[in-house]
Each structure stands twice: as C-alpha cells, then as structure tokens.
Design a protein around this motif. Sequence first.
Motif, PDB file in Angstrom:
ATOM      1  N   GLU A 251       6.589  -7.359  -3.656  1.00 28.01           N
ATOM      2  CA  GLU A 251       5.073  -7.062  -3.391  1.00 28.01           C
ATOM      3  C   GLU A 251       4.895  -7.107  -1.764  1.00 28.01           C
ATOM      4  O   GLU A 251       4.965  -8.101  -1.173  1.00 28.01           O
ATOM      5  CB  GLU A 251       3.970  -8.158  -3.747  1.00 28.01           C
ATOM      6  CG  GLU A 251       4.039  -8.268  -5.441  1.00 28.01           C
ATOM      7  CD  GLU A 251       3.382  -6.925  -5.894  1.00 28.01           C
ATOM      8  OE1 GLU A 251       2.613  -6.297  -5.250  1.00 28.01           O
ATOM      9  OE2 GLU A 251       3.379  -6.906  -7.247  1.00 28.01           O
ATOM     10  N   CYS A 254       0.729  -6.033   3.229  1.00 30.26           N
ATOM     11  CA  CYS A 254      -0.248  -5.000   3.360  1.00 30.26           C
ATOM     12  C   CYS A 254      -1.150  -5.353   4.643  1.00 30.26           C
ATOM     13  O   CYS A 254      -1.257  -6.369   4.893  1.00 30.26           O
ATOM     14  CB  CYS A 254      -1.160  -4.886   2.086  1.00 30.26           C
ATOM     15  SG  CYS A 254      -0.034  -4.565   0.759  1.00 30.26           S
ATOM     16  N   ASN A 255      -1.466  -3.951   5.216  1.00 28.69           N
ATOM     17  CA  ASN A 255      -2.224  -3.977   6.419  1.00 28.69           C
ATOM     18  C   ASN A 255      -3.693  -3.535   6.093  1.00 28.69           C
ATOM     19  O   ASN A 255      -4.572  -3.926   6.445  1.00 28.69           O
ATOM     20  CB  ASN A 255      -1.547  -3.481   7.466  1.00 28.69           C
ATOM     21  CG  ASN A 255      -0.290  -3.997   8.204  1.00 28.69           C
ATOM     22  OD1 ASN A 255      -0.290  -5.313   8.004  1.00 28.69           O
ATOM     23  ND2 ASN A 255       0.481  -3.138   8.563  1.00 28.69           N
ATOM     24  N   THR A 257      -5.482  -0.186   3.495  1.00 22.12           N
ATOM     25  CA  THR A 257      -5.487   0.116   1.815  1.00 22.12           C
ATOM     26  C   THR A 257      -4.359   0.243   1.282  1.00 22.12           C
ATOM     27  O   THR A 257      -3.314   0.612   2.065  1.00 22.12           O
ATOM     28  CB  THR A 257      -6.300   1.475   1.760  1.00 22.12           C
ATOM     29  OG1 THR A 257      -5.595   2.612   2.558  1.00 22.12           O
ATOM     30  CG2 THR A 257      -7.613   1.469   2.531  1.00 22.12           C
ATOM     31  N   SER A 258      -4.035   0.223   0.007  1.00 22.37           N
ATOM     32  CA  SER A 258      -2.561   0.287  -0.532  1.00 22.37           C
ATOM     33  C   SER A 258      -2.008   1.802  -0.275  1.00 22.37           C
ATOM     34  O   SER A 258      -0.832   1.793  -0.447  1.00 22.37           O
ATOM     35  CB  SER A 258      -2.884   0.151  -2.139  1.00 22.37           C
ATOM     36  OG  SER A 258      -3.805   0.995  -2.679  1.00 22.37           O
ATOM     37  N   GLU A 260      -2.202   3.558   2.168  1.00 18.45           N
ATOM     38  CA  GLU A 260      -1.504   3.676   3.612  1.00 18.45           C
ATOM     39  C   GLU A 260      -0.413   2.538   3.640  1.00 18.45           C
ATOM     40  O   GLU A 260       0.405   2.891   4.705  1.00 18.45           O
ATOM     41  CB  GLU A 260      -2.461   3.127   4.679  1.00 18.45           C
ATOM     42  CG  GLU A 260      -3.700   4.176   4.757  1.00 18.45           C
ATOM     43  CD  GLU A 260      -4.893   3.679   5.691  1.00 18.45           C
ATOM     44  OE1 GLU A 260      -4.776   2.478   5.972  1.00 18.45           O
ATOM     45  OE2 GLU A 260      -5.714   4.601   6.111  1.00 18.45           O
ATOM     46  N   ASP A 261      -0.185   1.613   2.698  1.00 16.96           N
ATOM     47  CA  ASP A 261       0.925   0.688   2.969  1.00 16.96           C
ATOM     48  C   ASP A 261       2.108   0.809   2.235  1.00 16.96           C
ATOM     49  O   ASP A 261       2.995   0.048   2.524  1.00 16.96           O
ATOM     50  CB  ASP A 261       0.121  -0.877   2.706  1.00 16.96           C
ATOM     51  CG  ASP A 261      -0.801  -1.359   3.591  1.00 16.96           C
ATOM     52  OD1 ASP A 261      -0.424  -1.042   5.120  1.00 16.96           O
ATOM     53  OD2 ASP A 261      -1.609  -1.974   3.429  1.00 16.96           O
ATOM     54  N   ARG A 262       2.082   1.619   1.353  1.00 13.33           N
ATOM     55  CA  ARG A 262       3.347   1.977   0.498  1.00 13.33           C
ATOM     56  C   ARG A 262       3.372   3.283  -0.004  1.00 13.33           C
ATOM     57  O   ARG A 262       2.445   4.069  -0.221  1.00 13.33           O
ATOM     58  CB  ARG A 262       3.280   0.795  -0.636  1.00 13.33           C
ATOM     59  CG  ARG A 262       2.205   1.203  -1.403  1.00 13.33           C
ATOM     60  CD  ARG A 262       2.196  -0.030  -2.673  1.00 13.33           C
ATOM     61  NE  ARG A 262       3.520   0.141  -3.450  1.00 13.33           N
ATOM     62  CZ  ARG A 262       3.995  -0.963  -4.194  1.00 13.33           C
ATOM     63  NH1 ARG A 262       3.214  -2.076  -4.144  1.00 13.33           N
ATOM     64  NH2 ARG A 262       5.178  -0.970  -5.031  1.00 13.33           N
ATOM     65  N   TYR A 298      11.625   0.952   4.665  1.00 16.96           N
ATOM     66  CA  TYR A 298      10.915  -0.481   4.330  1.00 16.96           C
ATOM     67  C   TYR A 298      11.942  -1.438   4.998  1.00 16.96           C
ATOM     68  O   TYR A 298      13.100  -1.243   4.771  1.00 16.96           O
ATOM     69  CB  TYR A 298      11.196  -0.497   2.659  1.00 16.96           C
ATOM     70  CG  TYR A 298      10.954  -1.932   2.436  1.00 16.96           C
ATOM     71  CD1 TYR A 298       9.390  -2.403   2.178  1.00 16.96           C
ATOM     72  CD2 TYR A 298      11.984  -2.795   1.825  1.00 16.96           C
ATOM     73  CE1 TYR A 298       9.039  -3.697   1.699  1.00 16.96           C
ATOM     74  CE2 TYR A 298      11.522  -3.929   1.346  1.00 16.96           C
ATOM     75  CZ  TYR A 298      10.061  -4.456   1.416  1.00 16.96           C
ATOM     76  OH  TYR A 298       9.906  -5.609   1.025  1.00 16.96           O
ATOM     77  N   ARG A 304       7.994  -4.911   4.654  1.00 25.25           N
ATOM     78  CA  ARG A 304       6.927  -4.116   4.951  1.00 25.25           C
ATOM     79  C   ARG A 304       7.403  -2.549   4.849  1.00 25.25           C
ATOM     80  O   ARG A 304       8.340  -2.317   5.433  1.00 25.25           O
ATOM     81  CB  ARG A 304       6.528  -4.181   6.275  1.00 25.25           C
ATOM     82  CG  ARG A 304       5.302  -3.715   6.701  1.00 25.25           C
ATOM     83  CD  ARG A 304       4.846  -3.959   8.305  1.00 25.25           C
ATOM     84  NE  ARG A 304       4.710  -5.502   8.467  1.00 25.25           N
ATOM     85  CZ  ARG A 304       3.577  -6.344   8.293  1.00 25.25           C
ATOM     86  NH1 ARG A 304       2.642  -5.593   8.027  1.00 25.25           N
ATOM     87  NH2 ARG A 304       3.537  -7.387   8.563  1.00 25.25           N
TER      88      ARG A 304
END
Length: 733
Positions: A251, A254-255, A257-258, A260-262, A298, A304
């Motif tokens: 997991e 996250c910074n 919204t999902s 944008e983060d992955r 990643y 991250r």
Amino acid sequence: MATSEVVSQKKLNYAIHRWSSFSANYVPDNILVDKPNDQSSRWSSDSNYPPQFLTLKLERPSIVYSITFGKYEKTHVCNLKKFKVYGGLNDDNMIELLQSGLKNDHNKEAFDLKSKIEGQLFPCRYIKIVPIMSWGPSFNFSVWYVELSGDDAPELVQPCLQWYNSYREQQAIRLCLKHFRQHNYDEAFESLQKKTKVALEHPILTELHNHLVVQGDFDACEALVERAVHDGLFNEYISQQEYRPKWMLIEPVCNGTSEEDRPGMRGGHQMVIDANTETIYLFGGWDGSQDLSNLWEYNVPASRWTCLSKDTEKDDGPSARSCHKMCIDSERRQIYLLGRYLDSSLRTSETLKSDFYVYDIDNNKWTLISQNTAEEGGPKLIFDHQMCMDVEKQTIYVFGGRVLTSGSSGEERSSNEPLFSGLYSYHCPTNTWKLLREDSGNAGPQDIRSRIGHSMLFHTQRRQLYIFAGQRSKEYLNDFFTYNVDTDEVEFISDGTKKEEGQVPAAGFTQRATIDPELDEIHVLSGLSKDKEKREENVRNSFWVYDIKQKKWSCIYKNEHLNKEQWGKSHPAEPCPRFAHQLVYDHIHQVHYLFGGNPGKSNSPKMRLDDFWSLKLCRASKEQLLRRCRYLIRRHKFQEIAAADPLAALQFLQCDLASIVDHEDDEETREFQQLASTLFKSKEEIADGYNMHFLTDVDDHFPGRTQLFDTLVAFFPEHMAQPKGNLVDLITF
C-alpha cells in the motif's frame, strides 16, 4: 551428448546378455543393426507388466557416456514412454544412470548417462534397460535399436577401475566402522581404523559424536554446532531446502487522490528495476479500452509512486503502447524500449516502422535511437518478444515475437502461418544490430524456433541466455534451452516432450521469469495455460524455481485451489490468478515485485488489475537452524536430567529450555508443553517414551543420543558424514 562432442568417445561393442520377463525371449544377432523400416527388427517383451529388463554385456569394462535409441520409421505404441538405465561391473550390483523417456516419433534419441561418482569416472561392464511404460497403455515394450557410446581404452579404463574398486572397498570399511561404533565395539572400531587409515567421517563430526554420544557433554555440543554454523557448514543444507513464499500487498504512501498517486489498472505493461537504488520503472500497457503512455517510478524505501510523465509522446518519447519490451542498464542508468502491438485496422506503412528508444533516468529524457530498426539490420516491428541486456558488454539481446504486417503486403507465408522474428543483438556504443539466428521451423540440436509469450533471461556469470516456453502459431512450446552469447552454441536442457506431470511448469504462455546469477536460480510465475477459450478456469498462477546446478524444477506454491472469496477481500493473502502481469526481481535484496495484469474474467473482459505485491522466497536462516539445534540438544538433556532428578529437570525446563522455544511454531510449542508431564513418570516410563535403556555401557545407556547425533549430522554437508547405509542391510536371505 552426441558422439562427436567427446573426442575419446566411440561406439562400444556389446553382446546381448539376457532379456528378462515372465517368459524369456530369444534375441537374434541381426537386430543389432539399425533397421528403422523393418517392423520386425526389435526386441519385444511378452507383456507390459514388471519385472522386465534388457541387459547388455560389454566386451570389456568401459566408461559409458551416452545411450542412443533407434526407432521404427513411424510412431509406434510399443515405444518406451518411460524407462530407466542402470550400469555396473556385474549384473547383480548396479546403480541408476538415467531415468527418461522417448518421444513417439521416428527420430533417434541420445541421452547422457551418469559416468562419475564424486567427480571420478567409473567403468561399467553391464548396462540394464528397464522399461516402465509404453506409449500404448496396454501394449508390450519394444526396443528397436540401442547404441552405447563411451571409451574402452585401457589407459583410461584401468585407472578408473582401480579407483572404483578402491572406492567400493573404502565404503565397505566405513560401513563396518559405522556398525562397530553404533554397537559400542570400541576395540574392533579402533583396530580397523588404525589398520586401514580410513576415516568414518569428518573430524568435526567425530568430535561431535564424542561430546554428545560418548561424554554427554551437551554444552560442548552446543558450542561445536554454533562454531559450525558460523563457519558456513550449514549453508549447503539451507540451499537444498524448499522455499516458502511470503506475499505482501504493498500500500504505497499517498499524497493526493488515488489516481495521482499510483499507476492505474493495466495489463501488457512493462517494468524494470534498478536494484542498486531499489527503484522500479513502469511504462505503458492496456487498460481494457486503450493503450497507455504514462511513465512511473516506484521508490521501495520510500514506498512511493511518482509519475515521471503523463504522456511520453509529448515528451519526445514513445507513443502509447502495450506488448512492448524494456531492459535497463543500471550502471549507466538507461532504459531501452522496443516493439508494440497494433490492431490490424491501424497498420500502415508508417505505423509498422519499428521505433527504438532510450530513456536517460538522471535527466528524465527520452531519445529516439532509430525510427525503424529493420532498416538498420535489426528486427521488424514485433510484439510479445523478449529483450534482456548484458550490462558489462553493453549489448542487448532480442528474441522472438510476432512480426506485424499489414496483411496485404504478402509478407505472411500463408494465412495460417504468421512471421516470427529471430535472435538479434544490439551493441549500444556503436549503434549496430546483428542477426545471430534466423527463425527456424525445424527442431534440430542447434536450431532456434521463434515464438511469442516466452521467457528469456541472461546469466551474467555463465554468459548464457536461458529461453523456454511460449507459443508458436497454435503450438504451445515447453522446451528449455540455452544460447551461449560468446560461442554461438545452443544446448537443450529439455525439449519439452519428456516432462513428468507436476514436475515442471505446464506448457503455456505469458509466464513471467527472473534470474538470480548468484544463487544460480531461475524463478517463474506462470500465467495463462493452453486453453485460451477457458480463461477463467486456466488462469492458475503457480511459482516455480529452477536450480541451474542441479537441473531441477521445484514448485513453491499453486493457488488455483485457494478460496476465491479471499481475492475480493481488502487484505488478501496473495494475488489472485492473472496473466499479462509484470514481475521484476531485486537480486540484491532478493525480493520480487508484481503489478497489475488481466484476471481473465469472461464476465468482465475489459477488467484489469492495479494491485501491487512483493514476494520474498524464505528459507530457514543460519540463526534459525542454530536455535533449532540448541532446542533439540536441550530437549534431550532435559530428558536425561528428568530420569535422574525431576526437580533439577523442572528448573532446566523453565529456564534453559523455555528460553529457546519458538512459540510461533505450534508443533514445537505443543511438544514443549507436553515435556512437563515427563517429570511425573518413572524411569522405566521415560525409557520407553524416549527409547532409552538404563544399562552399563555409555552408548547403550542412552541410545537416544545416537538418534540426536544423526539428526544434527543431517544439517552438515553430506560428504562430511558417515555413510547412509547400514551393514546389516547388505545381508540377504
């Protein structure tokens, strides 16, 4: 090996010694001649029931390297699907030289035979062929022609014969020494060892036996085992243990919204990893509706994801694509990208050009190396190929893949026979391509058949490409071979026809493979199996490890029988079955990373996955083995104390033994808890429970010590230990 590959090897003369079955058959001399067009030119048994065997007697003792079987000119139900070959100096005492099977075709087949013991060549006078199964399940066995290759030159065989006789004599002496020591015949043991100067075992194990069995000095025993562990003597045992897979759902931090983060859901994407910086790079793929062109990295320590480019085409990089391939030069921090899939409606003379890109990691910059590699001696536009890199020589190898054509260009050989790309090399400093091997439709010993959905890995130390599996037109391949990049030689590990069910990965495609040159291992996560029409039933991921030195596959786990309800849970134990996923391996930290893929659900054909997993292959560590040995030693010490002083035993149980119990091991914890009941038993009951007899001799007093000694010896290298056999087992009645 073929006869021509061994300079001193030649065809050996032999005589038929006997064909044994329920009723003996006479074997005429003329069938020593290979007559593939004569159906009567064969040895046959009366039935397919054991015991059946054919014994060949050589004219003189010889070093036998290989055996070749001839066949009838067509397939035949009596061909040997499974067989074993034994060899020895006499027909009553043989060792297994080979276990294999024949293809049911008309081609001769040659097999290497075991010819060395402990690194030394040994001679044979008799070769025994034992049929196990014919291709027709209810048919008898037939051997059409046999040829043995080896060397019977006296200058080679005689020294080997002397060594072998000496070796057998030493093993017989060691069995006697083992028997004498086990039964406390001290004078006979010392006399035989002094006379022959043959050692029963390594001095360290003799010291262990003295401490444990003779003296009962358990503290000294623990100290010796600890020293052995620290000296690396348990490493061989650890390397031979099966792995246990440990999946972990990642997991990321996250910074925002999902989205944008992955990276989003996708299959047919590509990933590479820089093990030095623990950074994974992901590009492209198909989300179920369209090809993607975003580039992500990643960072493992930071947990991250970072989007390096939302659209690489706008950043002078590759267009959106899937079924492409990437490889990384971690020293120069560059990523190379080649190939893609295009729907037939999008194929034009311009779009069918094979572009080739390199990405500079430090500068976050794409460079177009070539607009069309086919014009520069490289492959045409291909997809589902394989690409890997020799970082030291700055050379990329590209093999296989389907060649994309417009369909109207006439490039297809026929409507049912697609074009496949061959084996190419690309030298980065000079920007030059070289065709190493063209695609071959044949299956000869040096031919390479191109395919899609296969695996190709580069072993940096052995300087070999390892290639296996894949799909060629409607044929699913299960062969496994190497290509030496320095000598241009092909060697088949397996042609894919002799596999035992469940002992090698099943034929299929889209499996993902990695390699660990230091461990000499190849890892394979399977994908889609043969029946493409039954995707939901055939997406059955399993994880396999191939030991290159031992030439052995082992299955770490299969997840097709797991409860499918858990795959929908928020914290599943392991990833659901899938294909079109990506798997990379950090060889420094020995961790795999898996992202995305297609679950193959027929009711949701556009569905793709975006879950991210790590996989650690676990074996017992040196520290864990040392703790286990200490537990075993102290458990036995407690048993002996309990027989003499229950109060002292209770104190030892609560302090010395309790402190090293693995309370996460249910079996060991339950065993520890039951030990307390020993304190309330009589000496006779303890003796019955732990196989101890209170007599006068030391070894008879506590035979349980001998059992413990044998248990501890199993952790040491086999060449250090006493022989496994027992003298009394050699006595027949």
